[in-house]
Motif scaffolding. Structure first.
Motif, PDB file in Angstrom:
ATOM      1  N   LYS A 116      43.391  35.195  20.271  1.00 35.87           N
ATOM      2  CA  LYS A 116      42.307  35.956  20.879  1.00 35.87           C
ATOM      3  C   LYS A 116      42.510  36.107  22.374  1.00 35.87           C
ATOM      4  CE  LYS A 116      38.582  35.013  17.587  1.00 35.87           C
ATOM      5  NZ  LYS A 116      37.241  34.402  17.401  1.00 35.87           N
ATOM      6  N   GLU A 117      42.957  35.035  22.985  1.00 34.88           N
ATOM      7  CA  GLU A 117      43.194  35.104  24.432  1.00 34.88           C
ATOM      8  C   GLU A 117      44.292  36.097  24.762  1.00 34.88           C
ATOM      9  OE1 GLU A 117      44.269  32.181  28.213  1.00 34.88           O
ATOM     10  OE2 GLU A 117      43.916  31.329  26.211  1.00 34.88           O
ATOM     11  N   GLY A 118      45.351  36.116  23.935  1.00 27.08           N
ATOM     12  CA  GLY A 118      46.417  37.096  24.152  1.00 27.08           C
ATOM     13  C   GLY A 118      45.927  38.512  23.939  1.00 27.08           C
ATOM     14  N   SER A 119      45.115  38.721  22.901  1.00 30.07           N
ATOM     15  CA  SER A 119      44.555  40.050  22.653  1.00 30.07           C
ATOM     16  C   SER A 119      43.651  40.495  23.792  1.00 30.07           C
ATOM     17  CB  SER A 119      43.775  40.053  21.329  1.00 30.07           C
ATOM     18  OG  SER A 119      44.634  39.809  20.240  1.00 30.07           O
ATOM     19  N   GLN A 120      42.892  39.540  24.342  1.00 33.80           N
ATOM     20  CA  GLN A 120      42.010  39.881  25.462  1.00 33.80           C
ATOM     21  C   GLN A 120      42.815  40.360  26.664  1.00 33.80           C
ATOM     22  OE1 GLN A 120      38.491  39.769  25.496  1.00 33.80           O
ATOM     23  NE2 GLN A 120      38.890  40.948  27.343  1.00 33.80           N
ATOM     24  N   GLN A 121      43.958  39.708  26.879  1.00 31.53           N
ATOM     25  CA  GLN A 121      44.821  40.159  27.958  1.00 31.53           C
ATOM     26  C   GLN A 121      45.305  41.586  27.710  1.00 31.53           C
ATOM     27  OE1 GLN A 121      45.525  38.545  30.738  1.00 31.53           O
ATOM     28  NE2 GLN A 121      44.400  36.678  30.213  1.00 31.53           N
ATOM     29  N   LEU A 122      45.676  41.886  26.468  1.00 32.93           N
ATOM     30  CA  LEU A 122      46.121  43.247  26.132  1.00 32.93           C
ATOM     31  C   LEU A 122      44.991  44.259  26.304  1.00 32.93           C
ATOM     32  CD1 LEU A 122      48.313  42.615  22.954  1.00 32.93           C
ATOM     33  CD2 LEU A 122      49.076  43.037  25.291  1.00 32.93           C
ATOM     34  N   GLU A 123      43.782  43.858  25.937  1.00 32.20           N
ATOM     35  CA  GLU A 123      42.635  44.758  26.095  1.00 32.20           C
ATOM     36  C   GLU A 123      42.412  45.094  27.561  1.00 32.20           C
ATOM     37  OE1 GLU A 123      39.383  42.787  24.235  1.00 32.20           O
ATOM     38  OE2 GLU A 123      40.504  42.519  22.358  1.00 32.20           O
ATOM     39  N   ASN A 124      42.568  44.092  28.415  1.00 37.43           N
ATOM     40  CA  ASN A 124      42.410  44.336  29.852  1.00 37.43           C
ATOM     41  C   ASN A 124      43.467  45.302  30.359  1.00 37.43           C
ATOM     42  OD1 ASN A 124      40.242  42.579  29.909  1.00 37.43           O
ATOM     43  ND2 ASN A 124      41.480  40.807  30.520  1.00 37.43           N
ATOM     44  N   VAL A 125      44.686  45.135  29.859  1.00 37.35           N
ATOM     45  CA  VAL A 125      45.752  46.074  30.240  1.00 37.35           C
ATOM     46  C   VAL A 125      45.410  47.483  29.757  1.00 37.35           C
ATOM     47  CG1 VAL A 125      48.175  46.673  29.878  1.00 37.35           C
ATOM     48  CG2 VAL A 125      47.527  44.297  30.259  1.00 37.35           C
ATOM     49  N   PHE A 126      44.927  47.592  28.528  1.00 33.28           N
ATOM     50  CA  PHE A 126      44.546  48.874  27.945  1.00 33.28           C
ATOM     51  C   PHE A 126      43.477  49.568  28.792  1.00 33.28           C
ATOM     52  CE2 PHE A 126      42.377  51.633  24.900  1.00 33.28           C
ATOM     53  CZ  PHE A 126      43.420  52.162  24.161  1.00 33.28           C
ATOM     54  N   ARG A 127      42.478  48.776  29.189  1.00 33.59           N
ATOM     55  CA  ARG A 127      41.379  49.331  29.997  1.00 33.59           C
ATOM     56  C   ARG A 127      41.873  49.791  31.369  1.00 33.59           C
ATOM     57  NH1 ARG A 127      38.527  45.381  29.646  1.00 33.59           N
ATOM     58  NH2 ARG A 127      36.967  46.036  28.098  1.00 33.59           N
ATOM     59  N   ASP A 128      42.714  48.937  32.008  1.00 32.78           N
ATOM     60  CA  ASP A 128      43.220  49.280  33.339  1.00 32.78           C
ATOM     61  C   ASP A 128      44.081  50.533  33.300  1.00 32.78           C
ATOM     62  OD1 ASP A 128      41.915  47.102  34.366  1.00 32.78           O
ATOM     63  OD2 ASP A 128      43.691  45.795  34.329  1.00 32.78           O
ATOM     64  N   MET A 129      44.896  50.677  32.267  1.00 34.99           N
ATOM     65  CA  MET A 129      45.748  51.865  32.149  1.00 34.99           C
ATOM     66  C   MET A 129      44.910  53.125  31.974  1.00 34.99           C
ATOM     67  SD  MET A 129      48.913  50.508  29.795  1.00 34.99           S
ATOM     68  CE  MET A 129      49.731  52.089  29.914  1.00 34.99           C
ATOM     69  N   LEU A 130      43.843  53.042  31.181  1.00 36.61           N
ATOM     70  CA  LEU A 130      42.967  54.202  30.998  1.00 36.61           C
ATOM     71  C   LEU A 130      42.265  54.570  32.294  1.00 36.61           C
ATOM     72  CD1 LEU A 130      41.225  53.685  27.523  1.00 36.61           C
ATOM     73  CD2 LEU A 130      42.836  55.482  28.154  1.00 36.61           C
ATOM     74  N   ARG A 131      41.789  53.575  33.001  1.00 36.40           N
ATOM     75  CA  ARG A 131      41.033  53.845  34.229  1.00 36.40           C
ATOM     76  C   ARG A 131      41.895  54.515  35.298  1.00 36.40           C
ATOM     77  NH1 ARG A 131      37.548  48.198  34.734  1.00 36.40           N
ATOM     78  NH2 ARG A 131      35.848  48.809  33.317  1.00 36.40           N
ATOM     79  N   GLU A 132      43.204  54.257  35.256  1.00 29.49           N
ATOM     80  CA  GLU A 132      44.083  54.868  36.249  1.00 29.49           C
ATOM     81  C   GLU A 132      44.014  56.388  36.209  1.00 29.49           C
ATOM     82  OE1 GLU A 132      47.914  53.359  35.426  1.00 29.49           O
ATOM     83  OE2 GLU A 132      47.548  51.368  36.271  1.00 29.49           O
ATOM     84  N   ASP A 133      43.835  56.969  35.013  1.00 26.97           N
ATOM     85  CA  ASP A 133      43.810  58.432  34.858  1.00 26.97           C
ATOM     86  C   ASP A 133      42.431  58.938  34.451  1.00 26.97           C
ATOM     87  OD1 ASP A 133      46.496  58.772  35.495  1.00 26.97           O
ATOM     88  OD2 ASP A 133      47.127  58.334  33.444  1.00 26.97           O
ATOM     89  N   SER A 134      41.385  58.213  34.790  1.00 24.16           N
ATOM     90  CA  SER A 134      40.036  58.617  34.376  1.00 24.16           C
ATOM     91  C   SER A 134      39.118  58.884  35.561  1.00 24.16           C
ATOM     92  CB  SER A 134      39.426  57.524  33.470  1.00 24.16           C
ATOM     93  OG  SER A 134      40.139  57.421  32.264  1.00 24.16           O
ATOM     94  N   ASN A 135      39.690  59.274  36.684  1.00 24.09           N
ATOM     95  CA  ASN A 135      38.852  59.710  37.794  1.00 24.09           C
ATOM     96  C   ASN A 135      38.263  61.076  37.467  1.00 24.09           C
ATOM     97  OD1 ASN A 135      39.408  57.448  39.443  1.00 24.09           O
ATOM     98  ND2 ASN A 135      41.358  58.372  40.064  1.00 24.09           N
ATOM     99  N   PRO A 136      36.962  61.299  37.680  1.00 21.68           N
ATOM    100  CA  PRO A 136      36.339  62.583  37.337  1.00 21.68           C
ATOM    101  C   PRO A 136      37.055  63.756  38.002  1.00 21.68           C
ATOM    102  CG  PRO A 136      34.676  60.966  37.932  1.00 21.68           C
ATOM    103  CD  PRO A 136      35.994  60.352  38.269  1.00 21.68           C
ATOM    104  N   LEU A 137      37.175  64.848  37.266  1.00 29.12           N
ATOM    105  CA  LEU A 137      37.804  66.053  37.812  1.00 29.12           C
ATOM    106  C   LEU A 137      36.750  67.121  38.048  1.00 29.12           C
ATOM    107  CD1 LEU A 137      37.883  68.186  35.227  1.00 29.12           C
ATOM    108  CD2 LEU A 137      39.800  66.765  34.524  1.00 29.12           C
ATOM    109  N   GLU A 138      37.149  68.201  38.716  1.00 31.78           N
ATOM    110  CA  GLU A 138      36.265  69.338  38.972  1.00 31.78           C
ATOM    111  C   GLU A 138      36.701  70.481  38.055  1.00 31.78           C
ATOM    112  OE1 GLU A 138      33.533  71.485  39.452  1.00 31.78           O
ATOM    113  OE2 GLU A 138      33.359  69.728  40.763  1.00 31.78           O
TER     114      GLU A 138
END
Length: 609
Positions: A116-138
Motif C-alpha cells: 500500500k505504501e508503494g502504491s501510495q507513492q505511485l499515486e502521488n507520482v500520478f497526481r504530480d504528473m497530471l498537475r504539470e499539464d493541468s493549468n487552466p487554458l483560455e
C-alpha cells in the motif's frame, strides 16, 4: 543400567521435541520463502513502473530515489538473517505464545502495508504528473486561432498508463475491484475535472453577461450571446480529454472515467443554462429567439459529442430541458401577445395608418426563419397546432434526435402552419377592431389594406416567401376584401351615373362606334327628366370631390395608394364617360352642372395614385 536408562530416556524425549520443532521451523521457512517470492514479483513490477520515469523525467529523480529505497527495504526484509532472527525469537519463546499461523499473518500484514505504501507513492507520482499539464487554458485563443486544443504528450500518457496499470493491480489485490474507485481513476477525474471547469469558467460568465439587455424592447439577434463559443470550447476540451484518457485506462473504464471527469464542468454548464432560461422567461417576447438558438447549438453539441465519445448526450439534454420548455411555451405566448395588444387598443389611427404591431408580428416571423432547425424540433414535440394549447411546463420532453432536427418538408410545413395561425390572429383582430372603432367603411378598407400590404411586403422581401407559398392565396383574399371595403364608399357617386333609358321615346342613341349626340339625347327628355340629370351631375360632383379629398387625406402605403387608385379609376371612369357622353350638353358647356369633362376626370383619377 536401569538407573542410567531413566536420564537417557528423558534426554531422548527432549531431542525428539527439538526435532519436532525443527520440522515446524522448516515448514514456516518454506511459507516465508513463498511470501518473499510474491513480494519479489511485486517489487519487480514497481521497479518496471518507476524505471522509465527515472530515465525520462529529471524532475522525478527524488521520487525514484525514494521508491528505490522502498524496494531496498523490501529486499532487506527478505534477508536470511532477518528471517533467522525472527524464527529464533519464535523458537526461544514459549510455544503457547506463538504459532506458525500467527507468524504468517503478521508477515502478510506487513507485506500488504508495504504494498500500500508503494502504491501510495505511485499515486502521488500520478497526481504530480497530471498537475504539470493541468493549468487552466483560455479556450477563446484556440477558437479564434483555429488551433487544436492541447493534449497530454505521448511520453506522459505512456508513463501514466504504466502507473495506472500497477495501481489497478494493487487495488484489485486489496479488495477494490471497482475500477472507478481505484485511486488513479479518482485522481484523474479530480485533477482533470478541475482543469476543465476552470478552463470553461470565463466563457460561462461571459454567456451570462452577454444575455443582459441594454434596451428593454430590443429583439435578440442571433450570435449576440456567447453560448455558441461556450459550446465550441466544451466540444474542443471534452474531445481532447477523451483522447487523453483512452490510452491511460482500460476500454471498460473509458466512459465511466470520462463522465466523472466532465461532471463538474457539466454541472456548471447546467447552472449557466438555468440562469439563461430565467432571463429568457423574464423577457420572453423579445428574447425567446435566444432559447431557439440555445436549443440549436446545445443539441448539435450533444449529438457531436455522442458521435465522438458515446457519452454526455443525456446530461447535456437534461441541462437543456428547461430551455426547451420555455421555447415551447413561447409560441403560444407570442400568439397571445399579438391578440391581447390588439384587443386592449382603445383607438385606431383616423387616417388609416397601419399599426406598429403588424410590423412587429411579421418581424417575429422573419426572425424565426433564422432558427428553423430548433423550431422544427420544438414544434414537432408540440404537434401540429399544439402552440394553441401548449403542454404544461412540467411535461416530459423527449431527447432530440437527428431526425427531429432535420428541417425537411414536415418542418417547413409546421412553420408555415404556425405563421399562418399568427397572421390569422393578427388579421382577424385588426378587422374586429376596425369594424368596432372606425365607423367609415372606406377608412376601414384603407386601414386593412395598409396592414395587409405590410404583411404581404414582409413575406415577399424575406426568407418567409419560399416557406409561405401556401399562405399567399389567403393574403390575396385579404387584399381583395379590403379593396372591396374601400370601394363601397364609391358606390354613391357611381349610382349618380346610372340612368334609365326609355325605348318607347324614340331611337336609342348608339353606345359604341358613332359618337353620341348629347343634344339629341337631351331633346328627347322632358323637363322633369332633365332636372333629374342636372341633380345627378350635382350629386356626383359633390360626392366625387368629397371622396377625392378623403382619398388624399388617408395615410396609405405606396402600393395601397396605387392599387386603390387603379380600382377607383376602373370603377368610375367608364361610368362617368358614358354618362358624360349622353348628358354633358345639359348646361351648354357653362360648367354649372357638368363640372368635369372626361379628360379632366381621368386626370384627377390618375393623380389619386
Amino acid at each position: 543400567m536401569a538407573a542410567r536408562k531413566g536420564p537417557y530416556a528423558e534426554e531422548s524425549a527432549e531431542v525428539e521435541v527439538l526435532f519436532a520443532n525443527l520440522e515446524k521451523l522448516k515448514g514456516l521457512t518454506k511459507k516465508i520463502q513463498s511470501s518473499m517470492m510474491r513480494l519479489e514479483t511485486s517489487g519487480k513490477t514497481v521497479s518496471d513502473a518507476i524505471g522509465p520515469i527515472h530515465g525520462q523525467t529529471q524532475r522525478l529523480q527524488t521520487t525514484n530515489s525514494n521508491i528505490d529505497s522502498i524496494i531496498a527495504a523490501i529486499d532487506r526484509i527478505r534477508e536470511p538473517l532477518d528471517q533467522r532472527d525472527r524464527e529464533e525469537r519464535i523458537l526461544r519463546s514459549s510455544p503457547q505464545k506463538h504459532s506458525n499461523l500467527r507468524s504468517n499473518q503478521q508477515a502478510i500484514t506487513e507485506l500488504i502495508a508495504l504494498l500500500k505504501e508503494g502504491s501510495q507513492q505511485l499515486e502521488n507520482v500520478f497526481r504530480d504528473m497530471l498537475r504539470e499539464d493541468s493549468n487552466p487554458l483560455e479556450p477563446v485563443h484556440y477558437l479564434t486561432k483555429h488551433e487544436p486544443f492541447p493534449k497530454l504528450s505521448e511520453a506522459k500518457v505512456s508513463q501514466l498508463r504504466i502507473i495506472n496499470s500497477q495501481v489497478a493491480v494493487s487495488a484489485a489485490q486489496t479488495s477494490q475491484p471497482d475500477s472507478l474507485n481505484t485511486p488513479t481513476a479518482k485522481i484523474y477525474s479530480d485533477v482533470r475535472g478541475q482543469y476543465l471547469g476552470l478552463s470553461l469558467q470565463n466563457l460561462a460568465t461571459s454567456t451570462i453577461s452577454t444575455a443582459r439587455k441594454t434596451s428593454p424592447d430590443a429583439i435578440y439577434r442571433q450570435g449576440t450571446n456567447a453560448i455558441g463559443m461556450y459550446a465550441q470550447a466544451m466540444e474542443g476540451v471534452y474531445s481532447a480529454e477523451y483522447d487523453n484518457l483512452c490510452p491511460i485506462f482500460s476500454r471498460d473504464d473509458w466512459n465511466r472515467v470520462y463522465t466523472a471527469t466532465c461532471r463538474s464542468s457539466l454541472n456548471e454548464f447546467s447552472k449557466t443554462l438555468s440562469e439563461l432560461n430565467t432571463h429568457i422567461r423574464n423577457n420572453i417576447i423579445t428574447d425567446c429567439y435566444l432559447a431557439y438558438e440555445i436549443i440549436g447549438i446545445v443539441t448539435e453539441l450533444s449529438l457531436r459529442l455522442e458521435d465522438r465519445t458515446g457519452e454526455l448526450k443525456h446530461p447535456i439534454s437534461e441541462a437543456l430541458k428547461p430551455v426547451r420548455e420555455t421555447a415551447k411555451s413561447s409560441l403560444s405566448t407570442l400568439l397571445n401577445d399579438t391578440r391581447n395588444r390588439l384587443q386592449q387598443m382603445m383607438t385606431l389611427p383616423t387616417d388609416g395608418s397601419p399599426l406598429p404591431i403588424t410590423t412587429d408580428t411579421m418581424v417575429r416571423l422573419q426572425t424565426m426563419t433564422e432558427y428553423l432547425p430548433p423550431l422544427s424540433s420544438v414544434m414537432t414535440s408540440l404537434g401540429d397546432g399544439g402552440w394553441s394549447n401548449p403542454a404544461p411546463a412540467s411535461s416530459s420532453t423527449s431527447t432530440p434526435t437527428l431526425k427531429s432536427f432535420d428541417v425537411g418538408a414536415d418542418g417547413m410545413q409546421l412553420f408555415a402552419h404556425y405563421a399562418s395561425d399568427t397572421m390569422d390572429v393578427l388579421y382577424n383582430n385588426l378587422e374586429t377592431r376596425a369594424r368596432t372603432m372606425l365607423k367609415i367603411k372606406s377608412l376601414q378598407g384603407v386601414f386593412m389594406a395598409n396592414n395587409v400590404a405590410i404583411i404581404d411586403r414582409m413575406v415577399r422581401s424575406s426568407e418567409l416567401q419560399p416557406l409561405l407559398t401556401s399562405v399567399q392565396p389567403k393574403i390575396d383574399g385579404w387584399r381583395k376584401k379590403a379593396t372591396a371595403m374601400y370601394l363601397d364608399a364609391w358606390k354613391e357617386p357611381s349610382a349618380c351615373l346610372l340612368d334609365v333609358q326609355y325605348t318607347n321615346r324614340g331611337a336609342r342613341p348608339p353606345s359604341t362606334g358613332t359618337a353620341v349626340d348629347s343634344a339629341a339625347v337631351l331633346k328627347q327628355l322632358n323637363s322633369k327628366d332633365k332636372d333629374a340629370v342636372k341633380e345627378k351631375f350635382r350629386s356626383f360632383n359633390t360626392s366625387f370631390d368629397d371622396l377625392v379629398a378623403k382619398h388624399k387625406s388617408f395615410r396609405m402605403e405606396k402600393e395601397v395608394r396605387g392599387q386603390l387608385a387603379r380600382e377607383v379609376q376602373m370603377f368610375i371612369e367608364a361610368l362617368y364617360g358614358r354618362f358624360w357622353d349622353r348628358y354633358h350638353d345639359i348646361d351648354k358647356g357653362k360648367g354649372k352642372y357638368v363640372k368635369y369633362d372626361k379628360s379632366q376626370l381621368a386626370s384627377i383619377l390618375a393623380r389619386l395614385g
